[in-house]
Design a protein around this motif. Structure first.
Motif, PDB file in Angstrom:
ATOM      1  N   GLU A  22     -15.313 -36.501  63.770  1.00  0.00           N
ATOM      2  CA  GLU A  22     -15.403 -35.402  62.818  1.00  0.00           C
ATOM      3  C   GLU A  22     -16.412 -35.732  61.731  1.00  0.00           C
ATOM      4  O   GLU A  22     -16.852 -36.859  61.602  1.00  0.00           O
ATOM      5  CB  GLU A  22     -14.036 -35.156  62.182  1.00  0.00           C
ATOM      6  CG  GLU A  22     -12.958 -34.775  63.159  1.00  0.00           C
ATOM      7  CD  GLU A  22     -11.620 -34.595  62.469  1.00  0.00           C
ATOM      8  OE1 GLU A  22     -11.607 -34.428  61.242  1.00  0.00           O
ATOM      9  OE2 GLU A  22     -10.607 -34.621  63.168  1.00  0.00           O
ATOM     10  N   VAL A  23     -16.757 -34.743  60.942  1.00  0.00           N
ATOM     11  CA  VAL A  23     -17.608 -34.968  59.778  1.00  0.00           C
ATOM     12  C   VAL A  23     -16.694 -35.402  58.642  1.00  0.00           C
ATOM     13  O   VAL A  23     -15.905 -34.611  58.128  1.00  0.00           O
ATOM     14  CB  VAL A  23     -18.402 -33.694  59.406  1.00  0.00           C
ATOM     15  CG1 VAL A  23     -19.214 -33.934  58.146  1.00  0.00           C
ATOM     16  CG2 VAL A  23     -19.299 -33.279  60.540  1.00  0.00           C
ATOM     17  N   LEU A  24     -16.764 -36.666  58.302  1.00  0.00           N
ATOM     18  CA  LEU A  24     -15.881 -37.239  57.294  1.00  0.00           C
ATOM     19  C   LEU A  24     -16.680 -38.033  56.281  1.00  0.00           C
ATOM     20  O   LEU A  24     -17.853 -38.337  56.475  1.00  0.00           O
ATOM     21  CB  LEU A  24     -14.854 -38.153  57.958  1.00  0.00           C
ATOM     22  CG  LEU A  24     -13.900 -37.472  58.943  1.00  0.00           C
ATOM     23  CD1 LEU A  24     -13.156 -38.505  59.753  1.00  0.00           C
ATOM     24  CD2 LEU A  24     -12.923 -36.589  58.197  1.00  0.00           C
TER      25      LEU A  24
ATOM     26  N   VAL B  25     -21.155 -37.542  60.529  1.00  0.00           N
ATOM     27  CA  VAL B  25     -20.368 -37.424  61.748  1.00  0.00           C
ATOM     28  C   VAL B  25     -19.913 -38.822  62.142  1.00  0.00           C
ATOM     29  O   VAL B  25     -20.713 -39.738  62.253  1.00  0.00           O
ATOM     30  CB  VAL B  25     -21.190 -36.794  62.887  1.00  0.00           C
ATOM     31  CG1 VAL B  25     -20.400 -36.761  64.177  1.00  0.00           C
ATOM     32  CG2 VAL B  25     -21.629 -35.401  62.497  1.00  0.00           C
ATOM     33  N   CYS B  26     -18.617 -38.986  62.333  1.00  0.00           N
ATOM     34  CA  CYS B  26     -18.073 -40.290  62.703  1.00  0.00           C
ATOM     35  C   CYS B  26     -18.183 -40.471  64.209  1.00  0.00           C
ATOM     36  O   CYS B  26     -17.845 -39.578  64.979  1.00  0.00           O
ATOM     37  CB  CYS B  26     -16.620 -40.416  62.254  1.00  0.00           C
ATOM     38  SG  CYS B  26     -15.935 -42.040  62.609  1.00  0.00           S
ATOM     39  N   GLY B  27     -18.618 -41.647  64.624  1.00  0.00           N
ATOM     40  CA  GLY B  27     -18.755 -41.945  66.043  1.00  0.00           C
ATOM     41  C   GLY B  27     -17.547 -42.642  66.613  1.00  0.00           C
ATOM     42  O   GLY B  27     -17.567 -43.073  67.755  1.00  0.00           O
ATOM     43  N   GLY B  28     -16.491 -42.783  65.827  1.00  0.00           N
ATOM     44  CA  GLY B  28     -15.291 -43.465  66.306  1.00  0.00           C
ATOM     45  C   GLY B  28     -14.599 -42.671  67.403  1.00  0.00           C
ATOM     46  O   GLY B  28     -14.660 -41.447  67.443  1.00  0.00           O
TER      47      GLY B  28
ATOM     48  N   GLU C  22     -19.269 -46.937  56.444  1.00  0.00           N
ATOM     49  CA  GLU C  22     -17.903 -47.115  56.944  1.00  0.00           C
ATOM     50  C   GLU C  22     -17.133 -45.813  56.777  1.00  0.00           C
ATOM     51  O   GLU C  22     -17.113 -45.223  55.696  1.00  0.00           O
ATOM     52  CB  GLU C  22     -17.192 -48.224  56.177  1.00  0.00           C
ATOM     53  CG  GLU C  22     -15.775 -48.447  56.645  1.00  0.00           C
ATOM     54  CD  GLU C  22     -15.074 -49.537  55.854  1.00  0.00           C
ATOM     55  OE1 GLU C  22     -13.875 -49.725  56.108  1.00  0.00           O
ATOM     56  OE2 GLU C  22     -15.692 -50.177  54.992  1.00  0.00           O
ATOM     57  N   CYS C  23     -16.483 -45.370  57.849  1.00  0.00           N
ATOM     58  CA  CYS C  23     -15.685 -44.154  57.821  1.00  0.00           C
ATOM     59  C   CYS C  23     -14.422 -44.402  56.994  1.00  0.00           C
ATOM     60  O   CYS C  23     -13.760 -45.430  57.144  1.00  0.00           O
ATOM     61  CB  CYS C  23     -15.307 -43.737  59.238  1.00  0.00           C
ATOM     62  SG  CYS C  23     -14.265 -42.265  59.310  1.00  0.00           S
ATOM     63  N   THR C  24     -14.087 -43.469  56.123  1.00  0.00           N
ATOM     64  CA  THR C  24     -12.904 -43.638  55.281  1.00  0.00           C
ATOM     65  C   THR C  24     -11.616 -43.326  56.036  1.00  0.00           C
ATOM     66  O   THR C  24     -10.528 -43.580  55.521  1.00  0.00           O
ATOM     67  CB  THR C  24     -12.990 -42.751  54.033  1.00  0.00           C
ATOM     68  OG1 THR C  24     -13.177 -41.395  54.437  1.00  0.00           O
ATOM     69  CG2 THR C  24     -14.123 -43.172  53.134  1.00  0.00           C
ATOM     70  N   ARG C  25     -11.720 -42.798  57.247  1.00  0.00           N
ATOM     71  CA  ARG C  25     -10.520 -42.483  58.026  1.00  0.00           C
ATOM     72  C   ARG C  25     -10.188 -43.582  59.040  1.00  0.00           C
ATOM     73  O   ARG C  25      -9.069 -44.039  59.124  1.00  0.00           O
ATOM     74  CB  ARG C  25     -10.684 -41.155  58.741  1.00  0.00           C
ATOM     75  CG  ARG C  25      -9.484 -40.769  59.570  1.00  0.00           C
ATOM     76  CD  ARG C  25      -9.680 -39.413  60.206  1.00  0.00           C
ATOM     77  NE  ARG C  25      -8.575 -39.101  61.093  1.00  0.00           N
ATOM     78  CZ  ARG C  25      -8.579 -38.086  61.918  1.00  0.00           C
ATOM     79  NH1 ARG C  25      -9.614 -37.284  61.978  1.00  0.00           N
ATOM     80  NH2 ARG C  25      -7.555 -37.867  62.699  1.00  0.00           N
ATOM     81  N   CYS C  26     -11.194 -43.976  59.821  1.00  0.00           N
ATOM     82  CA  CYS C  26     -10.924 -44.932  60.898  1.00  0.00           C
ATOM     83  C   CYS C  26     -11.579 -46.296  60.677  1.00  0.00           C
ATOM     84  O   CYS C  26     -11.424 -47.190  61.503  1.00  0.00           O
ATOM     85  CB  CYS C  26     -11.369 -44.358  62.237  1.00  0.00           C
ATOM     86  SG  CYS C  26     -13.154 -44.233  62.421  1.00  0.00           S
TER      87      CYS C  26
END
Length: 82
Positions: free
Chosen positions: A57-59, A49-52, A70-74
Protein backbone atom coordinates in the motif's frame (compact mmCIF):
# COMPACT_ATOMS: atom_id res chain seq x y z
CA UNK A 1 -55.22 36.23 -3.98
CA UNK A 2 -54.51 37.65 -7.33
CA UNK A 3 -52.39 35.96 -9.96
CA UNK A 4 -49.82 38.78 -9.77
CA UNK A 5 -49.14 38.13 -6.09
CA UNK A 6 -48.37 34.39 -6.31
CA UNK A 7 -44.94 34.66 -8.06
CA UNK A 8 -43.82 37.20 -5.46
CA UNK A 9 -45.01 35.02 -2.61
CA UNK A 10 -43.16 32.03 -4.08
CA UNK A 11 -39.95 34.06 -4.43
CA UNK A 12 -40.22 35.20 -0.80
CA UNK A 13 -40.67 31.60 0.37
CA UNK A 14 -37.67 30.41 -1.64
CA UNK A 15 -35.47 33.25 -0.36
CA UNK A 16 -36.62 32.62 3.21
CA UNK A 17 -35.89 28.92 2.90
CA UNK A 18 -32.42 29.66 1.53
CA UNK A 19 -31.72 32.06 4.42
CA UNK A 20 -32.75 29.46 7.00
CA UNK A 21 -30.65 26.78 5.28
CA UNK A 22 -27.53 28.96 5.24
CA UNK A 23 -28.05 29.99 8.86
CA UNK A 24 -28.28 26.34 9.87
CA UNK A 25 -25.14 25.42 7.92
CA UNK A 26 -23.11 28.27 9.38
CA UNK A 27 -24.17 27.65 12.98
CA UNK A 28 -21.34 26.41 15.23
CA UNK A 29 -23.40 23.40 16.27
CA UNK A 30 -23.70 22.29 12.63
CA UNK A 31 -20.03 21.28 12.40
CA UNK A 32 -19.05 17.79 11.37
CA UNK A 33 -19.17 15.40 14.29
CA UNK A 34 -16.89 12.66 12.96
CA UNK A 35 -13.98 14.60 11.55
CA UNK A 36 -10.66 12.94 10.85
CA UNK A 37 -7.79 13.68 13.21
CA UNK A 38 -4.56 14.50 11.45
CA UNK A 39 -1.15 14.46 13.01
CA UNK A 40 2.03 16.09 11.82
CA UNK A 41 4.25 13.97 9.57
CA UNK A 42 7.51 12.59 10.81
CA UNK A 43 10.24 15.03 9.71
CA UNK A 44 11.51 13.78 6.35
CA UNK A 45 8.75 11.17 6.05
CA UNK A 46 7.15 10.45 2.70
CA UNK A 47 4.21 8.46 1.44
CA UNK A 48 5.63 5.74 -0.80
CA UNK A 49 4.39 2.43 -2.18
CA UNK A 50 5.56 -0.32 0.15
CA UNK A 51 7.14 -3.35 -1.49
CA UNK A 52 6.60 -5.60 1.52
CA UNK A 53 4.72 -8.87 1.01
CA UNK A 54 2.14 -8.03 3.68
CA UNK A 55 1.79 -4.36 2.80
CA UNK A 56 1.64 -3.33 -0.85
CA UNK A 57 0.00 0.00 0.00
CA UNK A 58 0.96 3.65 -0.11
CA UNK A 59 2.11 4.22 3.44
CA UNK A 60 4.34 6.54 5.42
CA UNK A 61 8.04 5.74 5.12
CA UNK A 62 10.76 7.34 7.23
CA UNK A 63 14.34 7.91 6.07
CA UNK A 64 16.97 5.57 7.55
CA UNK A 65 20.02 6.91 5.67
CA UNK A 66 21.75 6.47 2.30
CA UNK A 67 18.49 7.10 0.42
CA UNK A 68 16.74 4.16 2.09
CA UNK A 69 13.23 4.26 3.53
CA UNK A 70 11.57 2.17 6.27
CA UNK A 71 7.85 1.43 6.17
CA UNK A 72 6.08 2.48 9.37
CA UNK A 73 3.70 -0.48 9.11
CA UNK A 74 5.84 -3.50 8.26
CA UNK A 75 9.38 -2.10 8.83
CA UNK A 76 10.54 -3.16 5.35
CA UNK A 77 13.57 -1.11 4.27
CA UNK A 78 13.73 -0.25 0.56
CA UNK A 79 15.61 2.01 -1.81
CA UNK A 80 19.14 3.30 -1.69
CA UNK A 81 22.13 2.72 -3.87
CA UNK A 82 24.40 -0.27 -3.76
Amino acid sequence: MSAEFLPWAGAVLVAGGAAVTWAARLAPSAGAKNTARFSELVPGGRFLVCGGVGCGEVLLHIPVGNGRWECTRCSTVTGGGS
